[in-house]
Design a protein around this motif. Structure first.
Motif, PDB file in Angstrom:
ATOM      1  N   UNK A 173       9.940  -1.546  -1.076  1.00 38.00           N
ATOM      2  CA  UNK A 173       9.182  -0.851  -0.028  1.00 38.00           C
ATOM      3  C   UNK A 173       8.152   0.117  -0.610  1.00 38.00           C
ATOM      4  N   UNK A 174       8.420   0.637  -1.824  1.00 42.64           N
ATOM      5  CA  UNK A 174       7.432   1.544  -2.407  1.00 42.64           C
ATOM      6  C   UNK A 174       6.143   0.786  -2.701  1.00 42.64           C
ATOM      7  N   UNK A 176       5.249  -2.098  -1.287  1.00 40.98           N
ATOM      8  CA  UNK A 176       4.655  -2.605  -0.049  1.00 40.98           C
ATOM      9  C   UNK A 176       3.976  -1.501   0.746  1.00 40.98           C
ATOM     10  N   UNK A 177       4.632  -0.344   0.834  1.00 37.24           N
ATOM     11  CA  UNK A 177       3.996   0.720   1.612  1.00 37.24           C
ATOM     12  C   UNK A 177       2.697   1.159   0.938  1.00 37.24           C
ATOM     13  N   UNK A 178       2.643   1.096  -0.375  1.00 36.73           N
ATOM     14  CA  UNK A 178       1.398   1.444  -1.059  1.00 36.73           C
ATOM     15  C   UNK A 178       0.312   0.416  -0.783  1.00 36.73           C
ATOM     16  N   UNK A 179       0.702  -0.838  -0.780  1.00 40.27           N
ATOM     17  CA  UNK A 179      -0.286  -1.885  -0.495  1.00 40.27           C
ATOM     18  C   UNK A 179      -0.842  -1.713   0.907  1.00 40.27           C
ATOM     19  N   UNK A 180       0.043  -1.396   1.851  1.00 40.14           N
ATOM     20  CA  UNK A 180      -0.400  -1.200   3.223  1.00 40.14           C
ATOM     21  C   UNK A 180      -1.379  -0.020   3.307  1.00 40.14           C
ATOM     22  N   UNK A 181      -1.183   0.963   2.425  1.00 41.67           N
ATOM     23  CA  UNK A 181      -2.083   2.121   2.437  1.00 41.67           C
ATOM     24  C   UNK A 181      -3.399   1.844   1.720  1.00 41.67           C
ATOM     25  N   UNK A 182      -3.533   0.644   1.198  1.00 43.01           N
ATOM     26  CA  UNK A 182      -4.812   0.273   0.598  1.00 43.01           C
ATOM     27  C   UNK A 182      -4.822   0.259  -0.923  1.00 43.01           C
ATOM     28  N   UNK A 183      -3.643   0.267  -1.552  1.00 40.70           N
ATOM     29  CA  UNK A 183      -3.597   0.269  -3.008  1.00 40.70           C
ATOM     30  C   UNK A 183      -4.104  -1.060  -3.564  1.00 40.70           C
ATOM     31  N   UNK A 187      -3.948   0.087  -8.746  1.00 41.14           N
ATOM     32  CA  UNK A 187      -3.235   1.249  -8.185  1.00 41.14           C
ATOM     33  C   UNK A 187      -1.732   0.999  -8.232  1.00 41.14           C
ATOM     34  N   UNK A 191      -0.119   3.645 -10.408  1.00 39.56           N
ATOM     35  CA  UNK A 191       0.328   4.755  -9.565  1.00 39.56           C
ATOM     36  C   UNK A 191       1.689   4.512  -8.920  1.00 39.56           C
ATOM     37  N   UNK A 192       2.168   3.279  -8.988  1.00 39.17           N
ATOM     38  CA  UNK A 192       3.483   3.019  -8.398  1.00 39.17           C
ATOM     39  C   UNK A 192       4.453   2.513  -9.471  1.00 39.17           C
TER      40      UNK A 192
END
Ligand SMILES: Nc1ncnc2c1ncn2[C@@H]1O[C@H](COP(=O)(O)OP(=O)(O)OP(=O)(O)O)[C@@H](O)[C@H]1O
Ligand SMILES: [Mg+2]
Lengths: 278, 262
Positions: A173-174, A176-183, A187, A191-192
């Motif tokens: 989820x870390x 995926x949630x970053x990808x959803x935020x535009x990573x 990134x 960054x993850x």
């Protein structure tokens, strides 16, 4: 209050007992070849810059060993982190490289020595860079390729394993949630996955650096070595100087412990979050 | 295809934000079997609509949401957002996960700043945006804390602030309050509605709780057990703020529960 003072001295208890026994037994045995006196060892330790016979000073040899580990371990660690990140992230890379790396892991580094001597001989970094004189030449010439190879290998595997497992342990989820935020893919990487696997990477580094320090001393006992703590010990044995041998052993042990301690402090300061998560 | 009652009159004025058309999903399990997670599904969301999806566990609610977010491919049918197909995550579509989605090594502020940061905003802009949305969810004073220092409810508020700081036009929420106690849950539901009014966003919200759906939604999508299929779409014509004591509230909840059981 009293108990905290006690617990402060607790770790020193056993070393103190060992030194005490040593001080007691040395004159009883009275044989410098079996057990040199503590005072002669201490004399070497408190004057590290004093030249010892033909071997140079303790300080110079220490510095040489350090430079070797610094170069070899850094290269090995960087390779380990990159390989760990890529293979942890991309299944395909894992499938291609995984089995290959697993074949090499069980080979003890010293088993490489004959091959390395055949391949690289006495070649050094100085030769590689085409430098054959000048103030840095002696240092570069002491960075033998064969030794570096062993150190790179020794630094690679623990860091690789730590990084690989670190990446795998980053919850999906870390990412995926970053990808959803535009990573972007970079990134995600920097960054993850990288910070997320930092505890794993660091664990690998901690194990690796102590291990590499051991490899180094063994490698420096090989034919062709002309400096370093391993060489110092080996040569001192030839000359029957057990006091130098023991002084060298103490320094090697202390350095390894210090490196490990430094890593722990860094971990506590910078990676505290990882102990709090789940 | 089963008949789907279209109980919402399509008012010609408001354009559709999201159009899910003929979407199906089949997973290949680790044992190599094909598992149908979602039967043909059609759903449209209008601007500013709040749609809740309820259904039994395993009926494909998360799958539907993940496909809408662009995290999961859809082989059959299409999902289009503002007229363009969704094939990968995009900034205009935000998502709030059930839990564990904050980066534990980043402070609350830096978590909320992620969206603007990924968009290439300057540090000052990112911080400003993050502060604004932290204030919105009432967590300004925790900006420098770390996620593990917050309670579950606070963490979800941070996750919501983070999603909003990216200024999404569509917000997907997958049981965002599922792990919270009843009291915190009701509190956050109220807050969410307030936020929705302030920042006009379209929301697709998955929940296990019928009560939550009736409290929040303009429309409720009721799904059947696996393989998931839309059983019914109901409009909720109760004015906000809704009172749980209201007879119509209770009747609607009862009706949905019966639908779920039948
Ligand atoms: N990556 C996957 N691989 C294989 N099967 C999957 C995968 N993801 C989901 N499924 C299956 O698809 C079905 C629907 O899953 P999904 O997570 O969408 O359900 P859900 O409605 O969100 O359930 P819950 O309410 O419990 O969260 C389940 O049977 C699940 O086992
Ligand atoms: Mg789900």
């Amino acid at each position: 209050m009293k108990s905290s003072v006690l617990s402060f001295f607790l770790p020193a208890l056993v070393p103190a007992a060992v030194v005490g026994a040593w001080i007691y037994w040395a004159p009883v045995i009275d044989n410098e070849l079996l057990l040199p006196s503590p005072s002669s060892v201490a004399a070497i330790l408190v004057h590290p810059a004093e030249p010892l016979l033909a071997m140079g000073s303790v300080a110079v040899n220490m510095l040489m060993s350090f430079a070797r580990v610094a170069v070899g371990f850094t290269v090995g660690t960087i390779l380990g982190i990159v390989a760990g990140l890529v293979m942890g992230r991309f299944k395909l890379a894992d499938r291609i490289l995984g089995p290959f790396l697993e074949l090499f892991r069980p080979i003890p580094s010293l088993a490489w020595v004959p091959l390395l001597l055949a391949w690289f001989g006495m070649a050094s970094v100085a030769g590689l860079l085409g430098i054959d004189s000048g103030p840095v030449y002696p240092y570069l010439d002491n960075l033998k390729l064969s030794m570096l190879f062993i150190l790179i290998l020794g630094g690679f595997f623990p860091t690789f394993t730590g990084t690989y497992q670190g990446v795998r342990s980053v919850p999906r989820t870390l990412v995926e949630s970053s990808r959803v935020l535009g990573a972007s893919e970079s990134d995600i990487f920097f960054k993850v996955l990288l910070p997320g696997s930092a505890p794993g990477i660091f664990n690998g580094i901690r194990i690796g650096i102590t291990l590499d320090w051991c490899h180094l001393v063994a490698a420096e006992m090989l034919p062709g070595a002309s400096s370093g703590m391993g060489y110092l010990i080996f040569d001192a044995q030839m000359l029957g100087r057990m006091d130098i041998v023991i002084a060298g052993m103490i320094l090697i042990g202390a350095t390894g412990a210090l490196l490990d301690y430094g890593c722990r402090v860094f971990e506590r300061k910078k990676l505290g979050w990882s102990r709090e998560v789940r | 295809m089963p008949h789907q009652p279209s109980e919402t009159a399509s008012d010609a004025g408001s354009a559709s934000v999201l159009a899910i058309t003929g979407v199906e999903k089949t997973f290949l399990t680790s044992r190599g079997e094909r598992l149908k997670a979602l039967e043909t599904t059609n759903l449209e969301l209008k601007v500013n609509e709040f749609v809740c999806v309820v259904g039994p566990s395993g009926c494909g609610k998360s799958t539907l949401l993940r496909m809408t977010a662009g995290l999961e491919s859809c082989e059959t049918g299409s999902i289009s957002f503002m007229g363009t197909p969704v094939v990968r995550p995009r900034r205009e579509i935000g998502m709030v996960f059930q839990e564990y989605s904050l980066l534990p090594w980043r402070s609350v502020l830096d978590n909320v700043a992620m969206g603007p940061e990924f968009a290439g905003g300057s540090r000052a802009d990112c911080v400003r945006a993050a502060e604004e949305f932290l204030q919105l969810v009432g967590l300004s004073e925790f900006a420098q804390s770390y996620p593990h220092e917050l309670s579950g409810g606070m963490r979800q508020r941070v996750a919501i602030a983070r999603a909003l700081a990216n200024r999404p036009e569509l917000l997907l929420m997958d049981e965002p309050f599922g792990a919270l106690d009843a009291h915190t849950r009701i509190l956050l539901q109220r807050e969410l509605l307030k936020i929705c009014q302030k920042h006009a966003t379209t929301i697709l919200f998955v929940t296990h709780s019928v009560d939550e759906a009736v409290y929040l939604a303009d429309r409720i999508v009721v799904m059947s057990p696996r393989p998931g299929r839309i059983k019914r779409i109901l409009s909720v014509d109760l004015p906000h703020p809704r009172s749980r004591g209201d007879a119509r509230y209770a009747a609607l909840s009862q009706h949905i529960l019966e639908l779920l059981e039948s």
